[in-house]
Design a protein around this motif. Structure first.
Motif, short mmCIF file in Angstrom:
data_model
loop_
_atom_site.label_atom_id
_atom_site.label_comp_id
_atom_site.label_asym_id
_atom_site.label_seq_id
_atom_site.Cartn_x
_atom_site.Cartn_y
_atom_site.Cartn_z
N PRO A 40 0.82 -1.22 0.00
CA PRO A 40 0.00 0.00 0.00
C PRO A 40 0.86 1.27 0.00
N ILE A 41 2.01 1.19 0.66
CA ILE A 41 2.89 2.36 0.70
C ILE A 41 3.45 2.63 -0.69
N TYR A 42 3.84 1.56 -1.34
CA TYR A 42 4.32 1.68 -2.71
C TYR A 42 3.22 2.27 -3.59
N ALA A 43 1.99 1.77 -3.43
CA ALA A 43 0.87 2.24 -4.25
C ALA A 43 0.60 3.72 -4.00
N ALA A 44 0.68 4.13 -2.75
CA ALA A 44 0.44 5.53 -2.42
C ALA A 44 1.54 6.41 -3.00
N PHE A 45 2.75 5.89 -2.94
CA PHE A 45 3.91 6.63 -3.42
C PHE A 45 3.85 6.89 -4.93
N THR A 46 3.51 5.84 -5.66
CA THR A 46 3.48 5.97 -7.11
C THR A 46 2.13 6.47 -7.62
N GLY A 47 1.14 6.47 -6.74
CA GLY A 47 -0.18 6.90 -7.16
C GLY A 47 -0.85 5.93 -8.12
N ASP A 48 -0.29 4.72 -8.17
CA ASP A 48 -0.84 3.70 -9.07
C ASP A 48 -1.61 2.66 -8.25
N PRO A 49 -2.93 2.63 -8.35
CA PRO A 49 -3.71 1.72 -7.52
C PRO A 49 -3.62 0.27 -7.98
N PHE A 50 -3.01 0.05 -9.16
CA PHE A 50 -3.04 -1.30 -9.71
C PHE A 50 -2.39 -2.33 -8.80
N ALA A 51 -1.22 -1.99 -8.25
CA ALA A 51 -0.50 -2.94 -7.39
C ALA A 51 -1.36 -3.31 -6.18
N LEU A 52 -2.04 -2.30 -5.65
CA LEU A 52 -2.87 -2.55 -4.47
C LEU A 52 -4.01 -3.52 -4.82
N THR A 53 -4.64 -3.29 -5.96
CA THR A 53 -5.74 -4.17 -6.41
C THR A 53 -5.23 -5.60 -6.60
N LEU A 54 -4.11 -5.71 -7.33
CA LEU A 54 -3.56 -7.05 -7.60
C LEU A 54 -3.21 -7.77 -6.31
N PHE A 55 -2.55 -7.06 -5.41
CA PHE A 55 -2.07 -7.75 -4.21
C PHE A 55 -3.17 -7.99 -3.17
N THR A 56 -4.22 -7.20 -3.22
CA THR A 56 -5.35 -7.54 -2.36
C THR A 56 -5.90 -8.90 -2.78
N ARG A 57 -5.99 -9.07 -4.10
CA ARG A 57 -6.45 -10.34 -4.63
C ARG A 57 -5.50 -11.48 -4.23
N VAL A 58 -4.21 -11.18 -4.31
CA VAL A 58 -3.20 -12.18 -3.93
C VAL A 58 -3.41 -12.62 -2.48
N LEU A 59 -3.62 -11.65 -1.59
CA LEU A 59 -3.79 -11.98 -0.17
C LEU A 59 -5.02 -12.86 0.04
N ILE A 60 -6.10 -12.50 -0.65
CA ILE A 60 -7.34 -13.25 -0.46
C ILE A 60 -7.19 -14.69 -0.99
N MET A 61 -6.57 -14.81 -2.16
CA MET A 61 -6.37 -16.16 -2.70
C MET A 61 -5.39 -16.93 -1.82
N ALA A 62 -4.47 -16.21 -1.21
CA ALA A 62 -3.52 -16.89 -0.30
C ALA A 62 -4.27 -17.47 0.91
N ILE A 63 -5.26 -16.75 1.41
CA ILE A 63 -6.05 -17.29 2.52
C ILE A 63 -6.74 -18.58 2.07
N ALA A 64 -7.30 -18.53 0.86
CA ALA A 64 -7.96 -19.73 0.33
C ALA A 64 -6.96 -20.88 0.20
N ALA A 65 -5.76 -20.57 -0.28
CA ALA A 65 -4.75 -21.61 -0.46
C ALA A 65 -4.29 -22.16 0.89
N VAL A 66 -4.16 -21.28 1.88
CA VAL A 66 -3.77 -21.73 3.22
C VAL A 66 -4.82 -22.72 3.75
N SER A 67 -6.08 -22.41 3.50
CA SER A 67 -7.14 -23.29 3.99
C SER A 67 -7.10 -24.63 3.27
N LEU A 68 -6.86 -24.60 1.97
CA LEU A 68 -6.78 -25.86 1.22
C LEU A 68 -5.59 -26.68 1.68
#
Ligand SMILES: Nc1ncnc2c1ncn2[C@@H]1O[C@H](COP(=O)(O)OP(=O)(O)OP(=O)(O)O)[C@@H](O)[C@H]1O
Ligand SMILES: [Mg+2]
Lengths: 259, 327
Positions: free
Chosen positions: B35-63
């Motif tokens: 999020p700090i990187y995203a705020a710094f560059t003003g590019d929300p894309f990284a934040l969107t992508l990595f939010t998805r990564v975190l959520i899928m990681a929770i799913a993977a941890v459960s599996l």
């Protein structure tokens, strides 16, 4: 007379056309060291499977410690005090020797819905497990992964796991299978120490060991009990010699000639 | 290929600097800084992508709990993503925006579904187990397709993120990211505790040798079923997060390839290692993203890569590092 710890009547099991247990009757009093012998394919392992509850019979009854356990599932029989070892080593190969035995202890210390505390640091499991390991001479190998143990050590661990459940009845399926003479001798010494404490039903091809250890011997051929008695009587029984011992001796002589 | 990390591992002797630890810490720091990187560059894309990564990681941890530690290769795990997501979407549509209600239902229905599927599938083994779990997931997929009121095949756009009174505002993307991050850390911690507990050892024993487990007195079925339900609940929660992240839910999230993706993440990260699924999820989704920019046939590349990974990296990426540290 008090009831025997294990009382089997009319126990039958067929696998397709093969009769693996044919109306087997067996009575083992508490404290007895009972051996079951018989040629390959006689149904010895099947009998252990039936007694432990892994195989369900097509007929007959099994009474253990005063109750009918014929229809009770494996894990509950274990809780009641029936333990077995396996002819073909059956352990948790990716766990350490201590982990293996600790699991057996855990199975008998309440339910396992304990989700938080580290079980590997639980002294209530680890201490009895260490004792059981020491009892079979594996104390020094406690933290070795099981798939790194020698065959002989794995066979000893088989026994330690069964013993760790503190059974009343110990079913041993050829504990010396695949062992060298020295290892076998050590196993016999260990079994002799157990004798009199826990009730044992031993399956073994090594006749010297059987006649040295057993109080009584049952002879199984084609799933049927053909003789039952004290070792000396069994050794002298012409029917047994004909059906089994003779065959063994003949084979032994042949081996000697060829070797 | 394998020699390089081994040398690397020997060079750095102290166990606190084991390659595995370095990898874990590095990844956590990177994830924390997104999020700090995203705020710094003003590019929300990284934040969107990595939010998805975190959520899928929770799913993977459960599996990973059931597949890695319990040996239950569920091929229908994405169903819980859908159940969790639809719980949020349907409740919103019916006028319940409260996250307390939505997420409770997401978790509750996931638990129930897992209980039923588990009870019916856990007595089977191998390919049969895989097929049954797949069949149940496909069933939910087709049910969702038939929900015309909730968009059917096209899916449902969710007008608003879950509300939690004044507690947290999920509309703040940075806050939402850190919520997902915290939940991922909590899931990883939960699984790491579980697998070392009596319950976890019983579960792993059942994977290793179920016959012996029963012989020494374990009623293995109930422990496997409990693990199956816990995994379902955790993945249902991930589903609720995912619906909030995209403000959208459709049957596609439950399609069997999605379940396959989750399995691949777990295998890639290393079966039965507690942090492996996080590594697997990051790697898989990053790879997918990168390839999707180069070619629209990213699947054609990912498939073979993963096949090779599965064949050559038996312990997954993490195993590669762990192995280097251990010997
Ligand atoms: N699960 C099974 N399915 C079909 N046949 C079986 C099964 N288990 C055992 N048998 C058959 O039943 C008979 C008895 O087998 P069992 O393994 O009990 O013999 P055993 O006395 O233990 O022999 P060994 O001395 O070789 O260990 C054999 O003919 C065997 O092929
Ligand atoms: Mg046998």
């Amino acid at each position: 007379m008090t009831e025997p710890l294990l009382h089997v009547e009319g126990l039958s099991k067929r696998f397709g056309g093969v009769v693996a247990a044919d109306a087997v009757a067996l009575a083992v009093p508490r404290g007895e060291f009972h051996a079951v012998i018989g040629p390959n394919g006689a149904g010895k392992t099947t009998l252990i499977g039936l007694l432990a509850g892994e195989i369900s019979p097509q007929g007959g009854h099994i009474r253990f410690d005063g109750r009918d356990i014929t229809r009770i599932p494996v894990h509950r029989r274990s809780r009641l005090g029936v333990a077995r070892s396996f002819q073909i080593t059956s352990l948790f190969p990716d766990f350490t020797a201590l982990d293996n035995v600790a699991l057996a202890v855990q199975a008998h210390s309440g339910h396992s819905f304990r989700l938080w505390k580290n079980a590997r640091r639980d002294r209530a499991l680890r201490e009895p497990a260490r004792t059981a390991l020491a009892g079979v001479g594996l104390a020094a190998r406690a933290s070795v992964r099981v798939d790194k143990l020698s065959h002989g050590e794995q066979r000893q661990l088989e026994i330690a796991m069964a013993l760790a459940t503190q059974p009343q009845l110990l079913l041993l399926d050829e504990p010396m299978a695949g062992m060298g003479p020295e290892e076998s001798a050590r196993m016999v010494t260990m079994l002799r120490k157990l004798k009199g404490g826990v009730t044992i039903l031993l399956i073994e091809h090594d006749m010297e060991a059987v006649f040295a250890l057993a109080d009584r011997v049952t002879v199984l051929v084609y799933g049927r009990v053909i003789a039952n008695g004290e070792p000396a009587a069994i050794r002298a029984d012409p029917v047994v010699r004909e059906a089994y011992l003779g065959e063994q001796e003949a084979r032994a002589t042949e081996l000697r000639r060829n070797g | 290929m394998k020699a390089a990390p081994a040398l690397f591992g020997k060079a750095i002797a102290p166990s606190c600097l084991a390659p595995r630890t370095v990898l874990t810490v590095t990844l956590l720091v990177v994830l924390a800084l997104v999020p700090i990187y995203a705020a710094f560059t003003g590019d929300p894309f990284a934040l969107t992508l990595f939010t998805r990564v975190l959520i899928m990681a929770i799913a993977a941890v459960s599996l990973n709990l059931i597949m890695g530690y319990g040996g239950m290769a569920s091929f229908g795990h994405a169903a819980y993503l859908g159940i969790g997501g639809y719980a949020v979407g349907i409740l919103w549509k019916e006028g319940f925006a409260s996250g307390f209600v939505q997420w409770s239902v997401a978790v509750g229905v996931s638990a129930l579904f897992a209980l039923v599927v588990g009870a019916l599938s856990l007595r089977t083994r191998g390919v049969y187990f895989i097929m049954i779990t797949l069949a149940f997931a496909q069933m939910v997929y087709y049910v969702a397709q038939g929900l015309d009121r909730y968009g059917g095949d096209d899916g449902l756009t969710i007008g608003q993120r879950s509300t939690f009174g004044g507690l947290v505002d999920l509309n703040n993307n940075t806050l939402f990211y850190y919520l997902c991050f915290a939940l991922l850390l909590a899931s990883v911690y939960l699984v790491s505790r579980l697998v070392n507990s009596r319950f976890g050892l019983a579960l792993q024993g059942a994977r290793s040798n179920e016959r012996r487990m029963r012989a020494i007195g374990f009623p293995t079925f109930r422990y496997k079923l409990a693990a199956f339900v816990i995994a379902g609940v955790l993945c249902g929660l991930a589903g609720a997060l995912l619906a909030n992240h995209t403000n959208f839910i459709s049957p596609a999230i439950m399609y069997w390839t999605r379940s396959g993706d989750l399995m691949v993440m777990v295998i890639l990260g290393g079966l039965g290692s507690w942090f492996g699924p996080v590594i697997g999820a990051v790697l898989y989704l990053a790879l997918e993203e990168a390839l999707s920019r180069v070619t629209e046939y990213s699947g054609l590349v990912i498939g073979p890569v993963l096949l090779l990974a599965a064949i050559y990296l038996r312990g997954g990426i993490e195993g590669l590092f762990a192995g280097a540290g251990r010997d």
